[in-house]
Design an enzyme around this catalytic site. Structure first.
Site, mmCIF file in Angstrom:
data_model
loop_
_atom_site.group_PDB
_atom_site.id
_atom_site.type_symbol
_atom_site.label_atom_id
_atom_site.label_comp_id
_atom_site.label_asym_id
_atom_site.label_seq_id
_atom_site.Cartn_x
_atom_site.Cartn_y
_atom_site.Cartn_z
ATOM 1 N N ASP A 21 16.072 18.123 -46.507
ATOM 2 C CA ASP A 21 16.012 17.159 -48.454
ATOM 3 C C ASP A 21 16.561 16.594 -47.536
ATOM 4 O O ASP A 21 17.917 16.511 -46.760
ATOM 5 C CB ASP A 21 16.168 18.668 -48.818
ATOM 6 C CG ASP A 21 16.251 18.035 -50.168
ATOM 7 O OD1 ASP A 21 15.808 16.622 -50.087
ATOM 8 O OD2 ASP A 21 17.145 18.308 -51.322
ATOM 9 N N ASN A 69 6.214 17.847 -54.449
ATOM 10 C CA ASN A 69 6.284 16.733 -54.919
ATOM 11 C C ASN A 69 4.765 15.600 -54.907
ATOM 12 O O ASN A 69 4.947 14.425 -55.179
ATOM 13 C CB ASN A 69 5.785 15.935 -53.091
ATOM 14 C CG ASN A 69 7.644 16.634 -52.535
ATOM 15 O OD1 ASN A 69 7.848 17.621 -51.742
ATOM 16 N ND2 ASN A 69 8.260 16.466 -53.539
HETATM 17 C C1 IPE Z 1 12.467 20.052 -51.154
HETATM 18 O O1 IPE Z 1 12.365 18.569 -51.361
HETATM 19 C C2 IPE Z 1 10.470 19.690 -50.983
HETATM 20 C C3 IPE Z 1 10.854 18.952 -48.982
HETATM 21 C C4 IPE Z 1 11.760 19.294 -48.797
HETATM 22 C C5 IPE Z 1 9.450 18.851 -48.514
HETATM 23 P P1 IPE Z 1 12.856 18.326 -52.805
HETATM 24 O O2 IPE Z 1 13.295 17.078 -52.894
HETATM 25 O O3 IPE Z 1 11.385 18.094 -53.557
HETATM 26 O O4 IPE Z 1 13.635 19.565 -54.086
HETATM 27 P P2 IPE Z 1 13.925 19.423 -55.101
HETATM 28 O O5 IPE Z 1 12.613 19.283 -56.477
HETATM 29 O O6 IPE Z 1 15.293 18.395 -55.577
HETATM 30 O O7 IPE Z 1 14.367 21.286 -55.311
HETATM 31 C C1 IPE Z 2 13.114 15.556 -49.068
HETATM 32 O O1 IPE Z 2 13.528 13.740 -49.018
HETATM 33 C C2 IPE Z 2 11.957 14.917 -48.267
HETATM 34 C C3 IPE Z 2 10.481 14.973 -49.020
HETATM 35 C C4 IPE Z 2 10.725 16.375 -50.477
HETATM 36 C C5 IPE Z 2 9.638 14.264 -49.184
HETATM 37 P P1 IPE Z 2 14.257 13.706 -50.715
HETATM 38 O O2 IPE Z 2 12.553 12.162 -50.415
HETATM 39 O O3 IPE Z 2 13.769 14.827 -51.363
HETATM 40 O O4 IPE Z 2 15.605 12.802 -50.776
HETATM 41 P P2 IPE Z 2 16.393 13.279 -51.974
HETATM 42 O O5 IPE Z 2 16.383 14.861 -52.042
HETATM 43 O O6 IPE Z 2 15.968 12.374 -52.941
HETATM 44 O O7 IPE Z 2 17.540 12.180 -51.090
HETATM 45 MG MG MG Z 3 15.404 15.663 -52.189
#
Ligand code: IPE
Ligand code: IPE
Ligand code: MG
Length: 246
Positions: A21, A69
């Protein structure tokens, strides 16, 4: 000196799962678009996969795309799918060279056909590799996984293939996407968030957790070693007393 030398290779997590993340925030910090963060996140994936294989971790599961997502802007979803296809193409040789088997969990059918095709090909071409199983959680949601398992099991009960009384942990395990994987021992989540976000809810029943403030594109080999060292300092009691464990 690298933290690597402090790791006891006889006490590695058998199954390490990582919630990767913070790509978006990393990009924002650089004044760039979110896609730039995802691109740089793929470098951390490569470093982590190679470091885990070298250490001797048997199972590494990476949360790459959740069922939730899909609700992101279409442009971001499309970018992530394209990056996935490119990475699969680019890293096939790395997987072969390191004797790593690719596996995936999640709603395969919901992925674009182009992703399904590339993913199936890499899975097929690495299926006999034995050093480490790398599982990508793609279009993965733990609640959806459990719902699917319940449907499959109840259908078997209805058709008299199994009885209600025979339903136990192993039957549930066998109907999850992760049926061929052991329980998770350690979960790492980067970016400072302290939540599970619908990841492996059944499989983490007795997992240890390691939360780190580093954003995923900055996650390094040393950060991985720190997490494993922290894991190795813990006493896993599984409900027993400390005296029983010793
Ligand atoms: C969790 O991250 C999913 C992945 C790392 C693929 P998100 O960024 O989607 O999670 P939330 O929405 O902050 O909980
Ligand atoms: C994790 O990084 C990747 C996916 C969830 C696909 P994020 O895209 O969630 O990055 P933040 O949490 O918005 O910084
Ligand atoms: Mg995230």
């Amino acid at each position: 000196m690298s933290l690597l030398s402090a790791i006891n290779t006889d006490n590695l997590p058998r199954h390490l799962a990582i919630i990767m993340d913070g790509n978006g925030r990393w990009a924002k910090q650089q004044g760039m678009l979110r896609a730039f963060g995802h691109e740089n996140g793929t470098k951390s994936v490569k470093t982590t996969v190679e470091a885990c294989a070298k250490l001797g971790i048997e199972n590494l599961t990476l949360y790459a795309f959740s069922t939730e997502n899909w609700n992101r802007p279409k442009l971001e979803v499309d970018t992530l799918m394209k990056l996935l296809i490119n990475s699969l193409k680019k890293e096939l040789e790395t997987l072969i060279k390191n004797n790593i088997r690719l596996n995936s969990i999640g709603n395969f059918e919901s992925l674009p056909k182009s992703v399904q095709k590339e993913l199936s090909e890499v899975i097929e071409r690495t299926k006999n590799n034995t050093r480490m199983t790398l599982t990508l959680a793609l279009s993965y949601g733990s609640r959806e996984e459990i719902i699917n398992a319940v449907k499959k099991i109840t259908t078997k009960v209805k058709n008299n293939i199994i009885s209600i009384d025979s339903i136990d942990e192993s039957i549930i395990n066998n109907h999850l996407y992760t049926h061929n994987l052991p329980d998770v021992d350690l979960v790492i989540r980067t970016s400072g968030e302290h939540r599970i976000s619908n990841f492996l809810l059944w499989q983490i029943a007795y997992a240890e957790f390691y939360f780190i403030d580093v954003l995923w594109p900055d996650f390094s080999e040393e950060n991985l070693y720190e997490a494993i060292i922290s894991y190795q300092k813990r006493e896993r009691r599984f409900g027993k007393t400390s005296e029983q464990i010793k």
